[in-house]
Design a protein around this motif. Structure first.
Motif, PDB file in Angstrom:
ATOM      1  N   SER A  35       0.832  -1.200   0.000  1.00 51.34           N
ATOM      2  CA  SER A  35       0.000   0.000   0.000  1.00 51.34           C
ATOM      3  C   SER A  35       0.870   1.256   0.000  1.00 51.34           C
ATOM      4  O   SER A  35       1.844   1.355   0.752  1.00 51.34           O
ATOM      5  N   PHE A  36       0.504   2.215  -0.856  1.00 50.19           N
ATOM      6  CA  PHE A  36       1.236   3.481  -0.901  1.00 50.19           C
ATOM      7  C   PHE A  36       1.133   4.202   0.447  1.00 50.19           C
ATOM      8  O   PHE A  36       2.071   4.869   0.882  1.00 50.19           O
ATOM      9  N   THR A  37      -0.020   4.084   1.097  1.00 50.68           N
ATOM     10  CA  THR A  37      -0.215   4.760   2.384  1.00 50.68           C
ATOM     11  C   THR A  37       0.761   4.222   3.429  1.00 50.68           C
ATOM     12  O   THR A  37       1.426   4.984   4.143  1.00 50.68           O
ATOM     13  N   THR A  38       0.861   2.895   3.529  1.00 49.11           N
ATOM     14  CA  THR A  38       1.776   2.277   4.509  1.00 49.11           C
ATOM     15  C   THR A  38       3.223   2.650   4.211  1.00 49.11           C
ATOM     16  O   THR A  38       3.986   3.031   5.110  1.00 49.11           O
ATOM     17  N   ILE A  39       3.605   2.563   2.948  1.00 47.51           N
ATOM     18  CA  ILE A  39       4.984   2.875   2.559  1.00 47.51           C
ATOM     19  C   ILE A  39       5.289   4.343   2.815  1.00 47.51           C
ATOM     20  O   ILE A  39       6.375   4.705   3.283  1.00 47.51           O
ATOM     21  N   SER A  40       4.315   5.228   2.526  1.00 44.77           N
ATOM     22  CA  SER A  40       4.524   6.667   2.715  1.00 44.77           C
ATOM     23  C   SER A  40       4.766   7.000   4.185  1.00 44.77           C
ATOM     24  O   SER A  40       5.684   7.760   4.527  1.00 44.77           O
ATOM     25  N   ALA A 102       4.795  19.709   0.678  1.00 46.22           N
ATOM     26  CA  ALA A 102       5.231  18.495  -0.014  1.00 46.22           C
ATOM     27  C   ALA A 102       4.594  17.256   0.606  1.00 46.22           C
ATOM     28  O   ALA A 102       4.172  16.335  -0.092  1.00 46.22           O
ATOM     29  N   GLU A 103       4.535  17.234   1.962  1.00 42.82           N
ATOM     30  CA  GLU A 103       3.925  16.085   2.636  1.00 42.82           C
ATOM     31  C   GLU A 103       2.439  15.985   2.314  1.00 42.82           C
ATOM     32  O   GLU A 103       1.906  14.889   2.131  1.00 42.82           O
ATOM     33  N   GLN A 104       1.764  17.162   2.260  1.00 41.47           N
ATOM     34  CA  GLN A 104       0.349  17.156   1.912  1.00 41.47           C
ATOM     35  C   GLN A 104       0.139  16.654   0.483  1.00 41.47           C
ATOM     36  O   GLN A 104      -0.743  15.842   0.213  1.00 41.47           O
ATOM     37  N   ALA A 105       0.997  17.149  -0.433  1.00 36.31           N
ATOM     38  CA  ALA A 105       0.899  16.702  -1.821  1.00 36.31           C
ATOM     39  C   ALA A 105       1.193  15.204  -1.932  1.00 36.31           C
ATOM     40  O   ALA A 105       0.538  14.479  -2.677  1.00 36.31           O
ATOM     41  N   THR A 110      -0.582   9.736  -2.597  1.00 36.40           N
ATOM     42  CA  THR A 110      -0.641   8.368  -2.094  1.00 36.40           C
ATOM     43  C   THR A 110      -2.072   7.871  -2.024  1.00 36.40           C
ATOM     44  O   THR A 110      -2.381   6.738  -2.426  1.00 36.40           O
ATOM     45  N   GLU A 111      -2.967   8.728  -1.491  1.00 36.81           N
ATOM     46  CA  GLU A 111      -4.371   8.353  -1.415  1.00 36.81           C
ATOM     47  C   GLU A 111      -4.943   8.112  -2.811  1.00 36.81           C
ATOM     48  O   GLU A 111      -5.720   7.186  -3.035  1.00 36.81           O
ATOM     49  N   ALA A 113      -3.227   7.221  -5.461  1.00 35.74           N
ATOM     50  CA  ALA A 113      -2.657   5.982  -5.986  1.00 35.74           C
ATOM     51  C   ALA A 113      -3.380   4.765  -5.416  1.00 35.74           C
ATOM     52  O   ALA A 113      -3.670   3.803  -6.137  1.00 35.74           O
ATOM     53  N   ASP A 114      -3.679   4.796  -4.108  1.00 29.81           N
ATOM     54  CA  ASP A 114      -4.420   3.685  -3.501  1.00 29.81           C
ATOM     55  C   ASP A 114      -5.819   3.568  -4.099  1.00 29.81           C
ATOM     56  O   ASP A 114      -6.333   2.464  -4.327  1.00 29.81           O
ATOM     57  N   GLN A 115      -6.448   4.728  -4.338  1.00 32.79           N
ATOM     58  CA  GLN A 115      -7.785   4.721  -4.936  1.00 32.79           C
ATOM     59  C   GLN A 115      -7.735   4.129  -6.345  1.00 32.79           C
ATOM     60  O   GLN A 115      -8.595   3.327  -6.731  1.00 32.79           O
ATOM     61  N   LEU A 116      -6.721   4.531  -7.116  1.00 29.60           N
ATOM     62  CA  LEU A 116      -6.574   3.986  -8.467  1.00 29.60           C
ATOM     63  C   LEU A 116      -6.329   2.481  -8.423  1.00 29.60           C
ATOM     64  O   LEU A 116      -6.855   1.730  -9.253  1.00 29.60           O
ATOM     65  N   ALA A 117      -5.506   2.052  -7.449  1.00 25.32           N
ATOM     66  CA  ALA A 117      -5.226   0.617  -7.334  1.00 25.32           C
ATOM     67  C   ALA A 117      -6.510  -0.153  -7.004  1.00 25.32           C
ATOM     68  O   ALA A 117      -6.767  -1.235  -7.553  1.00 25.32           O
ATOM     69  N   ALA A 118      -7.345   0.419  -6.101  1.00 18.64           N
ATOM     70  CA  ALA A 118      -8.609  -0.232  -5.746  1.00 18.64           C
ATOM     71  C   ALA A 118      -9.558  -0.268  -6.944  1.00 18.64           C
ATOM     72  O   ALA A 118     -10.220  -1.275  -7.214  1.00 18.64           O
ATOM     73  N   GLU A 119      -9.617   0.853  -7.677  1.00 21.85           N
ATOM     74  CA  GLU A 119     -10.485   0.899  -8.854  1.00 21.85           C
ATOM     75  C   GLU A 119     -10.006  -0.084  -9.925  1.00 21.85           C
ATOM     76  O   GLU A 119     -10.818  -0.726 -10.600  1.00 21.85           O
TER      77      GLU A 119
END
Length: 201
Positions: A35-40, A102-105, A110-111, A113-119
């Motif tokens: 997950s991008f979220t976990t890695i981030s 930068a962290e917000q971006a 990341t969110e 990317a996770d959404q795209l992965a789920a879709e």
């Protein structure tokens, strides 16, 4: 298998030691997914530890400079230190602001990317379901076509049988009409004979 923070740290260390930039995409590729979220989140901790481990470089002022400063006195040095600290504080504020942005971006990316992965996963499952439905529909079509061919074959057989029965019925009707005509002739002859017999008596 879930990706742990230690896994992310190890992957980032290996990339950094090999001279590569440990970006989210590079770390995720090295881990083979995740997950991008976990890695981030794990990479934030890793970067913080790297920054804390970096020892600031402190260099003593050259002797010539120290001699000149000694002449001007400790007050001038204090002013220089104060100006440097002010500039450092401003630069730190700019850096913290840029870091926050930068962290917000990065969080939003990341969110996303996770959404795209789920879709993508949802789309893949829908495609698999549609392939199953298509296979079922094709099988049903093949079955219906086979049944239609069999029905057509039976219909052809029945048509042929009906044609034969029609011909046979026509032949039987012709024979029946002939038999009736023959019976009528015989009946006429019989009446003539009977009349002749009555007259002879």
């Amino acid at each position: 298998m879930a990706i742990s923070i230690d896994d992310v740290f190890s992957a980032a260390d290996r990339l950094s030691e090999s001279g590569q930039q440990p970006t989210l995409a590079a770390v995720r590729s090295a881990l083979g997914g995740g997950s991008f979220t976990t890695i981030s989140e794990a990479m934030k901790s890793w970067r913080a530890m790297q920054q804390a481990a970096a020892t600031p470089v402190r260099e003593a002022a050259p002797a010539a400079v120290m001699e000149r400063f000694h002449q001007l006195g400790t007050d001038v040095w204090a002013v220089a230190i104060s100006m440097a600290n002010d500039r450092l504080a401003k630069e730190r504020e700019v850096f913290e602001s840029a870091k926050a942005e930068a962290e917000q971006a990065q969080k939003e990316a990341t969110e996303w990317a996770d959404q795209l992965a789920a879709e993508l996963e949802s789309t893949r499952k829908r495609l698999e379901q549609q392939e199953v439905l298509l296979h079922t529909a094709r099988a049903a079509t093949d079955t219906a076509q086979a049944a239609l061919a069999e029905a057509q074959k039976r219909a052809d057989s029945l048509t042929e049988l009906l044609e034969r029965e029609r011909v046979l019925s026509a032949e039987m009707q012709s024979k029946a009409e002939k038999a009736i005509a023959d019976a009528a002739r015989l009946s006429g002859k019989l009446e003539v004979l009977q009349a002749q017999e009555r007259q002879s008596r």
